[in-house]
Design a protein around this motif. Sequence first.
Motif, PDB file in Angstrom:
ATOM      1  N   PRO A  88     -19.922  12.969  55.843  1.00 37.24           N
ATOM      2  CA  PRO A  88     -18.889  11.767  54.833  1.00 37.24           C
ATOM      3  C   PRO A  88     -18.149  12.007  54.086  1.00 37.24           C
ATOM      4  CG  PRO A  88     -21.282  11.742  54.732  1.00 37.24           C
ATOM      5  CD  PRO A  88     -20.935  12.288  56.163  1.00 37.24           C
ATOM      6  N   ASN A  89     -17.870  13.819  53.974  1.00 36.18           N
ATOM      7  CA  ASN A  89     -16.201  13.947  53.878  1.00 36.18           C
ATOM      8  C   ASN A  89     -15.360  13.701  53.947  1.00 36.18           C
ATOM      9  OD1 ASN A  89     -17.354  16.319  55.485  1.00 36.18           O
ATOM     10  ND2 ASN A  89     -16.352  17.319  54.829  1.00 36.18           N
ATOM     11  N   GLY A  90     -15.205  13.679  55.533  1.00 37.93           N
ATOM     12  CA  GLY A  90     -14.257  12.921  56.233  1.00 37.93           C
ATOM     13  C   GLY A  90     -13.554  11.458  55.972  1.00 37.93           C
ATOM     14  N   LEU A  91     -15.424  10.871  56.562  1.00 36.86           N
ATOM     15  CA  LEU A  91     -14.825   9.588  56.131  1.00 36.86           C
ATOM     16  C   LEU A  91     -14.713   8.958  54.490  1.00 36.86           C
ATOM     17  CD1 LEU A  91     -18.221   7.799  58.153  1.00 36.86           C
ATOM     18  CD2 LEU A  91     -15.939   7.508  58.568  1.00 36.86           C
ATOM     19  N   ARG A  92     -15.463  10.133  53.663  1.00 37.57           N
ATOM     20  CA  ARG A  92     -14.485   9.583  52.044  1.00 37.57           C
ATOM     21  C   ARG A  92     -13.004   9.366  52.491  1.00 37.57           C
ATOM     22  NH1 ARG A  92     -17.562  12.927  50.265  1.00 37.57           N
ATOM     23  NH2 ARG A  92     -19.524  11.822  49.897  1.00 37.57           N
ATOM     24  N   VAL A  93     -12.072  10.085  52.778  1.00 40.50           N
ATOM     25  CA  VAL A  93     -10.458   9.771  53.209  1.00 40.50           C
ATOM     26  C   VAL A  93      -9.857   9.293  53.571  1.00 40.50           C
ATOM     27  CG1 VAL A  93      -8.141  11.900  53.903  1.00 40.50           C
ATOM     28  CG2 VAL A  93     -10.781  12.883  53.329  1.00 40.50           C
ATOM     29  N   LEU A  94     -10.696   8.965  54.590  1.00 38.61           N
ATOM     30  CA  LEU A  94     -10.259   7.438  55.270  1.00 38.61           C
ATOM     31  C   LEU A  94     -10.865   6.397  55.228  1.00 38.61           C
ATOM     32  CD1 LEU A  94     -11.797   8.905  59.291  1.00 38.61           C
ATOM     33  CD2 LEU A  94      -9.892   9.148  58.411  1.00 38.61           C
ATOM     34  N   SER A  95     -11.965   6.645  53.673  1.00 32.84           N
ATOM     35  CA  SER A  95     -11.806   5.274  53.340  1.00 32.84           C
ATOM     36  C   SER A  95     -10.308   4.800  52.456  1.00 32.84           C
ATOM     37  CB  SER A  95     -13.007   5.611  52.459  1.00 32.84           C
ATOM     38  OG  SER A  95     -12.735   6.229  51.517  1.00 32.84           O
ATOM     39  N   LEU A  96     -10.126   5.858  52.198  1.00 29.24           N
ATOM     40  CA  LEU A  96      -8.755   5.349  51.552  1.00 29.24           C
ATOM     41  C   LEU A  96      -7.615   4.288  52.060  1.00 29.24           C
ATOM     42  CD1 LEU A  96      -8.573   8.844  49.769  1.00 29.24           C
ATOM     43  CD2 LEU A  96      -9.423   6.946  49.134  1.00 29.24           C
ATOM     44  N   ILE A  97      -7.380   4.476  53.455  1.00 27.17           N
ATOM     45  CA  ILE A  97      -6.907   3.438  54.598  1.00 27.17           C
ATOM     46  C   ILE A  97      -7.446   2.311  54.589  1.00 27.17           C
ATOM     47  CG2 ILE A  97      -5.375   3.290  56.447  1.00 27.17           C
ATOM     48  CD1 ILE A  97      -6.147   6.553  57.223  1.00 27.17           C
ATOM     49  N   PRO A  98      -7.239   1.118  53.556  1.00 25.43           N
ATOM     50  CA  PRO A  98      -7.841  -0.378  53.873  1.00 25.43           C
ATOM     51  C   PRO A  98      -8.047  -0.870  55.146  1.00 25.43           C
ATOM     52  CG  PRO A  98      -6.812  -0.328  52.136  1.00 25.43           C
ATOM     53  CD  PRO A  98      -6.025   1.144  53.110  1.00 25.43           C
ATOM     54  N   GLY A  99      -9.697  -0.873  55.371  1.00 22.06           N
ATOM     55  CA  GLY A  99      -9.909  -2.019  56.075  1.00 22.06           C
ATOM     56  C   GLY A  99     -10.339  -0.571  57.613  1.00 22.06           C
ATOM     57  N   LEU A 100      -9.663   0.787  57.624  1.00 21.07           N
ATOM     58  CA  LEU A 100     -10.210   1.489  58.447  1.00 21.07           C
ATOM     59  C   LEU A 100     -11.758   1.963  58.680  1.00 21.07           C
ATOM     60  CD1 LEU A 100      -8.798   3.278  61.066  1.00 21.07           C
ATOM     61  CD2 LEU A 100      -8.753   5.204  59.453  1.00 21.07           C
ATOM     62  N   LEU A 101     -12.866   2.161  57.865  1.00 23.56           N
ATOM     63  CA  LEU A 101     -14.039   1.763  58.559  1.00 23.56           C
ATOM     64  C   LEU A 101     -14.503   1.180  59.366  1.00 23.56           C
ATOM     65  CD1 LEU A 101     -15.604   4.141  55.158  1.00 23.56           C
ATOM     66  CD2 LEU A 101     -13.970   4.953  57.127  1.00 23.56           C
ATOM     67  N   GLU A 102     -14.065  -0.192  58.659  1.00 21.40           N
ATOM     68  CA  GLU A 102     -14.429  -1.038  59.822  1.00 21.40           C
ATOM     69  C   GLU A 102     -14.529  -1.417  61.199  1.00 21.40           C
ATOM     70  OE1 GLU A 102     -14.735  -1.888  54.790  1.00 21.40           O
ATOM     71  OE2 GLU A 102     -13.246  -1.267  56.331  1.00 21.40           O
TER      72      GLU A 102
END
Length: 400
Positions: free
Chosen positions: A43-57
């Motif tokens: 979650p701590n890494g994904l929290r940062v990656l979530s700031l790049i729109p559309g990446l997590l999906e």
Amino acid sequence: MVVGAGIAGPVLAIFLKTKGYDPIVYERLPSPGEGGLSFLLQPNGLRVLSLIPGLLEQIPGHSPDRMIYCSSLDGKEDILVDNDISPDTMRERFGFPLIGVRRAEFQRLLIDTAEKHGIEIKWGHQAIEFEQSEDAVEVTFVNGIKDTASFVVGCDGLHSNTRIALFGKEKASFTGLAQFGGLSPTPPDLQGKFALVSHYGNGRHMVSYPVAEDKYSWAITTRETEVKEDWKIQHIEQQNEIRRGPLSDWGFGAGDLVKTGQKIVKYGLYDRPELKSWFKGRIVLLGDAAHPTSPHLGQGANQAFEDIYHIMRLLKKYNPSASQPSTELLSQVFIDYQVLRLSRTSELVRRARQQGEARVVEGIDACRVRDEKIRTESHDDAARMAYYELLSGPFKNNEM
């Protein structure tokens, strides 16, 4: 300039581009590699990656539903811990799930995303010399090409040339532990389950988790005489020897993972001296280049993403217009960055090392003591709080 197009480098470049900088990425390898197996995005890494729109999906991987610790000793198999870590549960606690990803697939996604942002990645460029002037850094590559940048971020991993250029070559010391691992079809014992499993045995430990609907990644830690730190796929004969060896009888699906392992790699685990500073002038280190760690906490990539968040937050704070930064401005950014990050990452490196030592104990009596400690710690409030704090970083409210 970003040195390194592994995992951290493309992510940093994307953030730099979206904040008004014009990054270029140089990578020593000739193309995206197949090296490395997998890792767990937390979650701590994904929290940062979530700031790049559309990446997590778009992340290619799979989330575990259970975290199971099991022990196989003297013919007896036992479940030590069985906890719910399903995506719904993790999102409720931390806002994000756990996702097991194959490194090569995830790197390709990051490279594609960076290129869609208009970032140029130059492959086959190994940086070897960095010459600093009042307002720039001139970088020379093995192929004789030179380029100039206002500042350089070394994201070139465990064997960082940027780190060597700044602080000299250091001696890496073998920890006495080695790992081998691979990718395998989901074994019968885990069919219909998606579990992050810690398998404990006498003198060995395996971690396994799903990286696709039908595939698990696994890594076994054992005590060995010195083994090279090269992450190379073993020869067919060596792979077959591992598949047919004593580990193939391990319970809870572990033996089946070994027997069906594909592209099995083996590598030694090494310690490196802890740096007291991560920068000189206009050049700074990030991720494994700054704080290389053993893999036992699964936080390597996730901590690199935390580094990226804070370095970008500080660039926004001190240089909101993304203009040509002075050496004094960069020094303020880099000092604040390392003050914030150095002690945290040093503590996590120590905890990862201790985790490896605690997992791999030899002798039935010592293993029983270890197993009982694992049961007890699963109910320990302090251990739970440390885990919660770790996965809750690096921010509550985005300041980037």
